[in-house]
Design a protein around this motif. Structure first.
Motif, PDB file in Angstrom:
ATOM      1  N   ASP A 285       0.849  -1.192   0.000  1.00  0.00           N
ATOM      2  CA  ASP A 285       0.000   0.000   0.000  1.00  0.00           C
ATOM      3  C   ASP A 285       0.881   1.238   0.000  1.00  0.00           C
ATOM      4  OD1 ASP A 285      -2.331  -1.544   0.144  1.00  0.00           O
ATOM      5  OD2 ASP A 285      -2.202  -1.658   2.325  1.00  0.00           O
ATOM      6  N   VAL A 286       0.689   2.068  -1.026  1.00  0.00           N
ATOM      7  CA  VAL A 286       1.565   3.225  -1.238  1.00  0.00           C
ATOM      8  C   VAL A 286       0.714   4.486  -1.366  1.00  0.00           C
ATOM      9  CG1 VAL A 286       3.279   4.261  -2.798  1.00  0.00           C
ATOM     10  CG2 VAL A 286       3.300   1.792  -2.394  1.00  0.00           C
ATOM     11  N   LEU A 287       1.208   5.550  -0.753  1.00  0.00           N
ATOM     12  CA  LEU A 287       0.586   6.866  -0.878  1.00  0.00           C
ATOM     13  C   LEU A 287       1.426   7.701  -1.832  1.00  0.00           C
ATOM     14  CD1 LEU A 287      -1.282   9.228   0.006  1.00  0.00           C
ATOM     15  CD2 LEU A 287       0.295   9.591   1.937  1.00  0.00           C
ATOM     16  N   VAL A 288       0.779   8.218  -2.869  1.00  0.00           N
ATOM     17  CA  VAL A 288       1.432   9.153  -3.790  1.00  0.00           C
ATOM     18  C   VAL A 288       0.801  10.506  -3.547  1.00  0.00           C
ATOM     19  CG1 VAL A 288       1.921   9.715  -6.205  1.00  0.00           C
ATOM     20  CG2 VAL A 288       1.767   7.316  -5.484  1.00  0.00           C
TER      21      VAL A 288
ATOM     22  N   VAL B 271      15.921   6.554   8.648  1.00  0.00           N
ATOM     23  CA  VAL B 271      14.807   6.185   7.761  1.00  0.00           C
ATOM     24  C   VAL B 271      13.905   5.184   8.471  1.00  0.00           C
ATOM     25  CG1 VAL B 271      14.168   5.084   5.587  1.00  0.00           C
ATOM     26  CG2 VAL B 271      16.134   6.633   5.672  1.00  0.00           C
ATOM     27  N   LYS B 272      12.644   5.567   8.610  1.00  0.00           N
ATOM     28  CA  LYS B 272      11.657   4.722   9.275  1.00  0.00           C
ATOM     29  C   LYS B 272      10.527   4.312   8.332  1.00  0.00           C
ATOM     30  CE  LYS B 272      13.551   5.048  13.333  1.00  0.00           C
ATOM     31  NZ  LYS B 272      14.032   3.860  14.054  1.00  0.00           N
ATOM     32  N   GLN B 273      10.285   5.147   7.330  1.00  0.00           N
ATOM     33  CA  GLN B 273       9.185   4.927   6.390  1.00  0.00           C
ATOM     34  C   GLN B 273       9.792   4.686   5.010  1.00  0.00           C
ATOM     35  OE1 GLN B 273       6.177   5.226   7.857  1.00  0.00           O
ATOM     36  NE2 GLN B 273       4.899   4.754   6.097  1.00  0.00           N
ATOM     37  N   ARG B 274       9.401   3.598   4.376  1.00  0.00           N
ATOM     38  CA  ARG B 274       9.992   3.318   3.060  1.00  0.00           C
ATOM     39  C   ARG B 274       9.410   4.284   2.034  1.00  0.00           C
ATOM     40  NH1 ARG B 274      12.993  -1.106   1.253  1.00  0.00           N
ATOM     41  NH2 ARG B 274      12.577  -2.333   3.121  1.00  0.00           N
ATOM     42  N   VAL B 275      10.299   4.937   1.279  1.00  0.00           N
ATOM     43  CA  VAL B 275       9.860   5.853   0.222  1.00  0.00           C
ATOM     44  C   VAL B 275      10.159   5.219  -1.133  1.00  0.00           C
ATOM     45  CG1 VAL B 275      10.126   7.957   1.604  1.00  0.00           C
ATOM     46  CG2 VAL B 275      12.040   7.128   0.231  1.00  0.00           C
ATOM     47  N   HIS B 276       9.391   5.589  -2.116  1.00  0.00           N
ATOM     48  CA  HIS B 276       9.467   4.986  -3.436  1.00  0.00           C
ATOM     49  C   HIS B 276       9.723   6.082  -4.482  1.00  0.00           C
ATOM     50  CE1 HIS B 276       8.010   1.434  -1.382  1.00  0.00           C
ATOM     51  NE2 HIS B 276       7.075   2.198  -0.850  1.00  0.00           N
ATOM     52  N   GLN B 277      10.225   5.652  -5.616  1.00  0.00           N
ATOM     53  CA  GLN B 277      10.611   6.607  -6.663  1.00  0.00           C
ATOM     54  C   GLN B 277       9.409   6.956  -7.528  1.00  0.00           C
ATOM     55  OE1 GLN B 277      13.568   5.021  -9.279  1.00  0.00           O
ATOM     56  NE2 GLN B 277      13.834   6.932 -10.386  1.00  0.00           N
ATOM     57  N   VAL B 278       9.236   8.228  -7.794  1.00  0.00           N
ATOM     58  CA  VAL B 278       8.158   8.694  -8.671  1.00  0.00           C
ATOM     59  C   VAL B 278       8.780   9.206  -9.960  1.00  0.00           C
ATOM     60  CG1 VAL B 278       6.161  10.213  -8.893  1.00  0.00           C
ATOM     61  CG2 VAL B 278       6.887   9.449  -6.626  1.00  0.00           C
TER      62      VAL B 278
ATOM     63  N   ALA C 239       6.223   9.544  -3.006  1.00  0.00           N
ATOM     64  CA  ALA C 239       5.545   8.263  -2.780  1.00  0.00           C
ATOM     65  C   ALA C 239       6.187   7.604  -1.565  1.00  0.00           C
ATOM     66  CB  ALA C 239       5.673   7.360  -4.008  1.00  0.00           C
ATOM     67  N   LEU C 240       5.349   7.137  -0.668  1.00  0.00           N
ATOM     68  CA  LEU C 240       5.860   6.463   0.521  1.00  0.00           C
ATOM     69  C   LEU C 240       4.836   5.439   0.998  1.00  0.00           C
ATOM     70  CD1 LEU C 240       5.667   8.982   3.516  1.00  0.00           C
ATOM     71  CD2 LEU C 240       4.660   9.432   1.308  1.00  0.00           C
TER      72      LEU C 240
END
Ligand code: FES
Length: 149
Positions: A32-35, A107-114, A44-45
């Motif tokens: 589950d990802v929030l953009v 870093v506690k929350q995984r972030v994703h590449q947009v 995105a995280l």
């Protein structure tokens, strides 16, 4: 829409649609990802807060120590949008007058590449090795708890 052979990449929507929505939630390959769009930038995280699984899609965005953060609505933890670092305030008792400064827990929350390609927004899941605390809330077991009263 994912590119064949690129399992970690997922189409989110057109830039216009994402900007208009402001926040978009997607399940990408079981995650589950929030953009979100804020002041012209896209982030995105992981959707569920690393502390206790709070719903970050409902968090306010504020600046702390010059860094943009999402503030979890449950217990007000601050998470940097760009890196997923947890921030906290500390004072050095040896330095007077006491002055709180913002510090990082790492870093506690995984972030994703947009990425944007021809007006379409894609996210690429961060699959770097090593556990990140927000991983804990990306399981079917946790999702099942979320829907229980
Ligand atoms: Fe996010 Fe506690 S669940 S601060």
């Amino acid at each position: 829409m994912s590119s064949p052979g690129d399992q970690g990449v997922c189409f989110v929507g057109t830039r216009e649609a994402v900007v208009q929505a402001g926040r978009v939630v997607r399940r990408v390959h079981g995650r589950d990802v929030l953009v979100l769009h804020h002041q012209g930038a896209l982030y995105a995280l992981d959707l569920h807060c690393y502390h206790s699984g709070g719903p970050l899609q409902e968090g306010d965005i504020e600046e702390f120590g010059g860094r943009l953060c999402i503030v979890c609505p449950w217990h007000k933890y601050k998470i940097t949008l760009a890196e997923g670092e947890g921030l906290y305030q500390a004072v050095n008792p040896l330095v007077k007058p006491l002055r709180p400064v913002w510090c990082s827990k790492g870093v506690k929350q995984r972030v994703h590449q947009v990425t944007e390609v021809n007006g379409d927004i894609f996210i690429r899941l961060d699959d770097s090795a090593g556990a990140v605390e927000s991983d804990h809330y990306q399981t079917e077991e946790y999702r099942a708890k979320l829907v229980q009263p």
